[in-house]
Design an enzyme around this catalytic site. Structure first.
Site, PDB file in Angstrom:
ATOM      1  N   GLU A 142      -3.784   9.670 -15.418  1.00  0.00           N
ATOM      2  CA  GLU A 142      -4.187   8.541 -14.583  1.00  0.00           C
ATOM      3  C   GLU A 142      -5.551   8.762 -13.950  1.00  0.00           C
ATOM      4  OE1 GLU A 142      -2.526   6.046 -10.701  1.00  0.00           O
ATOM      5  OE2 GLU A 142      -1.976   8.153 -10.956  1.00  0.00           O
ATOM      6  N   GLU A 241       3.150   0.774  -6.254  1.00  0.00           N
ATOM      7  CA  GLU A 241       2.756   1.994  -5.546  1.00  0.00           C
ATOM      8  C   GLU A 241       1.872   1.621  -4.358  1.00  0.00           C
ATOM      9  OE1 GLU A 241       1.604   6.487  -6.890  1.00  0.00           O
ATOM     10  OE2 GLU A 241       0.183   4.925  -7.432  1.00  0.00           O
TER      11      GLU A 241
END
Length: 263
Positions: A142, A241
Site C-alpha cells: 500500500e 479505514e
C-alpha cells in the site's frame, strides 16, 4: 454495488476490541478488517466472526516494533529473517480466520532511498508471495502518504504497480487507499479507471480528506467515486479505514445515503 468492510482498528473504538465485531454486524456490515490480529487468539477471533456472520477480508503482517514507531520491515536490509517469520505467523492467522489478503508494510527509510532498500523489498515480497500462494492468500502493498507517515518507503500508485510487475507474482497486488492517494497525487477518477482494470488492485480503502473522518466529509465526492468503482466492475471490498467524528454508528449516514436504504 461496492461492498464495505468495517475497519475495527479505527471504527467502533467506543467498544472493547472483541466487542466491535458485534457492533459492526449490528450496523449491517458483512466484513471486517483491522491492523493486527496477533494480540488475540486466532480461535477467539474466528468465533467472533462466526457468531456475527462476518468475513475477515484483510489484516497486516507483523510490522516490526510498532509501539516503538516502526511501520513495517519489508524494505529494511538485515531484517529478512524477521520478515519471513512474520509472514509465517500471518499465514497461520489467515488460515484460521479464512482471510484471503495480508498487507505487508514496507517500513520507514531515511532520505535518498538506496537501491539496497528496493532490492530487499522486492526479494521479501517475492518470498512472501510464493509462500502465500500455496495458502491461497494474496499479499498486498500500500502506498501511504508522507504527511501521516513521514519516511514511508512507498508513496505513489505508479511505484506500487511497478513493484508488482517486477516481482511478477499473480497474488501480489496493490491496496489502493483513496485517502492516501488523494493526499499524494489526487486525480482519483483517472487512477481508478487506469488501475482497476489491470487486475493488480486487490483491495480499496476510503476515508475523508483531509481529516480522515467519514468519507462524505471533505474533498472527496464519494457518490461519484463509488459510481466509478461500480462501473468498472470491481468485485472486491472497500475498507472503511476512517476515524469517526463522534459515535461510529451515528456517522454511517454516508453509507445509508449511498445505498438508498436504511441498513
Amino acid at each position: 454495488m461496492p461492498r464495505f468492510a468495517a475497519n475495527l482498528s479505527m471504527m467502533y473504538t467506543e467498544h472493547d476490541f472483541l466487542d466491535r465485531f458485534a457492533a459492526a454486524a449490528a450496523d449491517g456490515f458483512e466484513a471486517v478488517e483491522y491492523l493486527f490480529p496477533y494480540p488475540y487468539d486466532a480461535t477467539e477471533l474466528r468465533r467472533r466472526l462466526d457468531d456475527h456472520g462476518l468475513r475477515q477480508v484483510l489484516f497486516n503482517a507483523p510490522p516490526g516494533a510498532w509501539e516503538s514507531g516502526e511501520r513495517g520491515i519489508a524494505a529494511l536490509p538485515g531484517r529478512e529473517a524477521e520478515v519471513r517469520s512474520g509472514i509465517g505467523r500471518a499465514l497461520e492467522y489467515a488460515a484460521e480466520l479464512g482471510c484471503p489478503r495480508v498487507h505487508v508494510m514496507a517500513g520507514l527509510v531515511g532520505p535518498g532511498d538506496s537501491a539496497e532498500h528496493r532490492d530487499t523489498y522486492l526479494a521479501n515480497l517475492a518470498w512472501a508471495a510464493e509462500r502465500a500462494a500455496a495458502a491461497g492468500v494474496d499479499i498486498l502493498i500500500e502506498p501511504i502518504n508522507g504527511r501521516d507517515m513521514p519516511g514511508y518507503f512507498l508513496n505513489r500508485q505508479s511505484e506500487a504497480h511497478t513493484v508488482v510487475r517486477e516481482v511478477g507474482a499473480p497474488n501480489l497486488k496493490v491496496q489502493l487507499d483513496l485517502y492516501h492517494c488523494q493526499i499524494v497525487e489526487g486525480d482519483l477518477t483517472t487512477t481508478l479507471r487506469r488501475d482497476l482494470p489491470t487486475g493488480r488492485v486487490g483491495h480499496l480503502q476510503i476515508a475523508g480528506v483531509p481529516d480522515r473522518h467519514e468519507p462524505d466529509r471533505g474533498e472527496l465526492d464519494i457518490r461519484h467515486l463509488f459510481g466509478v468503482i461500480d462501473d468498472l466492475g470491481f468485485g472486491g471490498w472497500i475498507g472503511c479505514e476512517y476515524i469517526p467524528r463522534a459515535g461510529t454508528s451515528e456517522g454511517l449516514g454516508w453509507r445509508h445515503d449511498y445505498r438508498g436504504d436504511n441498513a
